[in-house]
Design a protein around this motif. Structure first.
Motif, mmCIF file in Angstrom:
data_model
loop_
_atom_site.group_PDB
_atom_site.id
_atom_site.type_symbol
_atom_site.label_atom_id
_atom_site.label_comp_id
_atom_site.label_asym_id
_atom_site.label_seq_id
_atom_site.Cartn_x
_atom_site.Cartn_y
_atom_site.Cartn_z
ATOM 1 N N PHE A 7 23.764 -17.933 39.479
ATOM 2 C CA PHE A 7 23.652 -19.347 39.826
ATOM 3 C C PHE A 7 24.927 -20.089 39.462
ATOM 4 O O PHE A 7 25.325 -21.029 40.128
ATOM 5 C CB PHE A 7 22.458 -19.976 39.101
ATOM 6 N N SER A 8 25.590 -19.643 38.402
ATOM 7 C CA SER A 8 26.807 -20.318 37.940
ATOM 8 C C SER A 8 28.029 -19.979 38.776
ATOM 9 O O SER A 8 28.950 -20.783 38.879
ATOM 10 C CB SER A 8 27.089 -19.946 36.491
ATOM 11 N N THR A 9 28.064 -18.806 39.347
ATOM 12 C CA THR A 9 29.265 -18.384 40.065
ATOM 13 C C THR A 9 29.001 -17.997 41.518
ATOM 14 O O THR A 9 29.921 -17.632 42.229
ATOM 15 C CB THR A 9 29.917 -17.184 39.369
ATOM 16 N N GLY A 10 27.764 -18.068 41.961
ATOM 17 C CA GLY A 10 27.415 -17.624 43.301
ATOM 18 C C GLY A 10 27.767 -18.607 44.409
ATOM 19 O O GLY A 10 27.622 -18.286 45.583
ATOM 20 N N ARG A 11 28.221 -19.776 44.064
ATOM 21 C CA ARG A 11 28.634 -20.769 45.059
ATOM 22 C C ARG A 11 30.115 -21.053 44.854
ATOM 23 O O ARG A 11 30.600 -21.092 43.715
ATOM 24 C CB ARG A 11 27.842 -22.066 44.872
ATOM 25 N N LEU A 12 30.831 -21.273 45.933
ATOM 26 C CA LEU A 12 32.281 -21.441 45.838
ATOM 27 C C LEU A 12 32.690 -22.579 44.915
ATOM 28 O O LEU A 12 33.634 -22.443 44.144
ATOM 29 C CB LEU A 12 32.873 -21.650 47.230
ATOM 30 N N ALA A 13 31.979 -23.700 44.958
ATOM 31 C CA ALA A 13 32.350 -24.831 44.098
ATOM 32 C C ALA A 13 32.190 -24.465 42.623
ATOM 33 O O ALA A 13 33.034 -24.814 41.792
ATOM 34 C CB ALA A 13 31.498 -26.051 44.430
ATOM 35 N N ARG A 14 31.129 -23.764 42.300
ATOM 36 C CA ARG A 14 30.914 -23.363 40.901
ATOM 37 C C ARG A 14 31.906 -22.286 40.487
ATOM 38 O O ARG A 14 32.381 -22.269 39.358
ATOM 39 C CB ARG A 14 29.485 -22.882 40.730
ATOM 40 N N LEU A 15 32.209 -21.384 41.406
ATOM 41 C CA LEU A 15 33.193 -20.343 41.105
ATOM 42 C C LEU A 15 34.559 -20.966 40.839
ATOM 43 O O LEU A 15 35.294 -20.523 39.956
ATOM 44 C CB LEU A 15 33.276 -19.336 42.246
ATOM 45 N N ALA A 18 34.613 -22.188 37.303
ATOM 46 C CA ALA A 18 34.770 -21.052 36.391
ATOM 47 C C ALA A 18 36.211 -20.535 36.420
ATOM 48 O O ALA A 18 36.793 -20.221 35.379
ATOM 49 C CB ALA A 18 33.798 -19.938 36.758
ATOM 50 N N HIS A 19 36.788 -20.465 37.612
ATOM 51 C CA HIS A 19 38.172 -20.003 37.741
ATOM 52 C C HIS A 19 39.136 -20.933 37.012
ATOM 53 O O HIS A 19 40.032 -20.491 36.293
ATOM 54 C CB HIS A 19 38.543 -19.909 39.228
ATOM 55 N N ARG A 20 38.939 -22.233 37.181
ATOM 56 C CA ARG A 20 39.801 -23.211 36.489
ATOM 57 C C ARG A 20 39.661 -23.079 34.972
ATOM 58 O O ARG A 20 40.646 -23.146 34.242
ATOM 59 C CB ARG A 20 39.464 -24.634 36.921
ATOM 60 N N PHE A 21 38.432 -22.878 34.503
ATOM 61 C CA PHE A 21 38.220 -22.707 33.068
ATOM 62 C C PHE A 21 38.978 -21.486 32.555
ATOM 63 O O PHE A 21 39.673 -21.556 31.528
ATOM 64 C CB PHE A 21 36.728 -22.569 32.761
ATOM 65 N N LEU A 22 38.876 -20.386 33.260
ATOM 66 C CA LEU A 22 39.582 -19.178 32.833
ATOM 67 C C LEU A 22 41.095 -19.373 32.872
ATOM 68 O O LEU A 22 41.810 -18.990 31.939
ATOM 69 C CB LEU A 22 39.192 -17.994 33.711
ATOM 70 N N ALA A 23 41.589 -19.979 33.927
ATOM 71 C CA ALA A 23 43.034 -20.141 34.104
ATOM 72 C C ALA A 23 43.624 -21.184 33.160
ATOM 73 O O ALA A 23 44.710 -20.988 32.618
ATOM 74 C CB ALA A 23 43.343 -20.510 35.550
ATOM 75 N N VAL A 25 42.054 -22.787 30.373
ATOM 76 C CA VAL A 25 41.626 -22.830 28.972
ATOM 77 C C VAL A 25 41.774 -21.460 28.309
ATOM 78 O O VAL A 25 42.468 -21.308 27.313
ATOM 79 C CB VAL A 25 40.159 -23.321 28.860
ATOM 80 N N VAL A 26 41.158 -20.465 28.897
ATOM 81 C CA VAL A 26 41.114 -19.152 28.249
ATOM 82 C C VAL A 26 42.486 -18.485 28.232
ATOM 83 O O VAL A 26 42.960 -18.044 27.178
ATOM 84 C CB VAL A 26 40.065 -18.260 28.940
ATOM 85 N N LEU A 27 43.147 -18.408 29.372
ATOM 86 C CA LEU A 27 44.435 -17.714 29.435
ATOM 87 C C LEU A 27 45.526 -18.415 28.632
ATOM 88 O O LEU A 27 46.458 -17.765 28.161
ATOM 89 C CB LEU A 27 44.873 -17.539 30.881
ATOM 90 N N GLN A 28 45.422 -19.721 28.450
ATOM 91 C CA GLN A 28 46.432 -20.435 27.662
ATOM 92 C C GLN A 28 46.396 -20.042 26.193
ATOM 93 O O GLN A 28 47.380 -20.226 25.487
ATOM 94 C CB GLN A 28 46.251 -21.942 27.803
ATOM 95 N N ARG A 29 45.287 -19.506 25.731
ATOM 96 C CA ARG A 29 45.211 -19.044 24.338
ATOM 97 C C ARG A 29 46.218 -17.925 24.081
ATOM 98 O O ARG A 29 46.746 -17.798 22.994
ATOM 99 C CB ARG A 29 43.811 -18.559 24.008
ATOM 100 N N GLY A 30 46.422 -17.094 25.078
ATOM 101 C CA GLY A 30 47.417 -16.037 24.952
ATOM 102 C C GLY A 30 46.927 -14.774 24.272
ATOM 103 O O GLY A 30 47.637 -13.797 24.202
ATOM 104 N N ASP A 31 45.717 -14.761 23.745
ATOM 105 C CA ASP A 31 45.232 -13.571 23.047
ATOM 106 C C ASP A 31 43.943 -13.046 23.681
ATOM 107 O O ASP A 31 43.057 -12.570 22.999
ATOM 108 C CB ASP A 31 45.014 -13.865 21.571
ATOM 109 N N VAL A 32 43.862 -13.137 25.003
ATOM 110 C CA VAL A 32 42.679 -12.658 25.710
ATOM 111 C C VAL A 32 43.021 -11.432 26.533
ATOM 112 O O VAL A 32 44.182 -11.166 26.847
ATOM 113 C CB VAL A 32 42.082 -13.763 26.615
ATOM 114 N N TRP A 33 41.995 -10.691 26.864
ATOM 115 C CA TRP A 33 42.175 -9.453 27.600
ATOM 116 C C TRP A 33 41.068 -9.364 28.643
ATOM 117 O O TRP A 33 39.882 -9.412 28.298
ATOM 118 C CB TRP A 33 42.107 -8.292 26.625
ATOM 119 N N PHE A 34 41.426 -9.268 29.904
ATOM 120 C CA PHE A 34 40.468 -9.065 30.982
ATOM 121 C C PHE A 34 40.583 -7.620 31.421
ATOM 122 O O PHE A 34 41.676 -7.141 31.725
ATOM 123 C CB PHE A 34 40.761 -9.993 32.168
ATOM 124 N N ALA A 35 39.455 -6.920 31.447
ATOM 125 C CA ALA A 35 39.482 -5.497 31.792
ATOM 126 C C ALA A 35 38.129 -5.095 32.365
ATOM 127 O O ALA A 35 37.107 -5.699 32.053
ATOM 128 C CB ALA A 35 39.783 -4.664 30.550
#
Length: 70
Positions: A7-15, A18-23, A25-35
């Motif tokens: 429900f959170s990511t299944g619609r383009l607007a919600r996705l 989520a994409h903006r949050f990852l790009a 907020v999360v990636l700016q921390r510099g100590d994250v790993w996506f795998a």
């Protein structure tokens, strides 16, 4: 490791949110790993085998007979 309901990511607007949050907020921390999960599992196996980390194991209670509720 977040698990996100469709429900959170299944619609383009919600996705997009989520994409903006990852790009932004999360990636700016510099100590994250996506795998992928396979890579994460291999990493965990490596650090456990080398003794650098030990997973916490929570034992669930085992009941030999039905639990009686008053």
């Amino acid at each position: 490791m977040p698990v996100v309901h469709p429900f959170s990511t299944g619609r383009l607007a919600r996705l997009e949110v989520a994409h903006r949050f990852l790009a932004q907020v999360v990636l700016q921390r510099g100590d994250v790993w996506f795998a992928p999960m396979e890579e994460i599992a291999a990493h965990v196996r490596t650090v456990v085998d080398k003794g650098r980390w030990s997973p916490r194991i929570d034992r669930l209670p085992y009941y030999a007979e039905p639990v009686r509720v008053r």
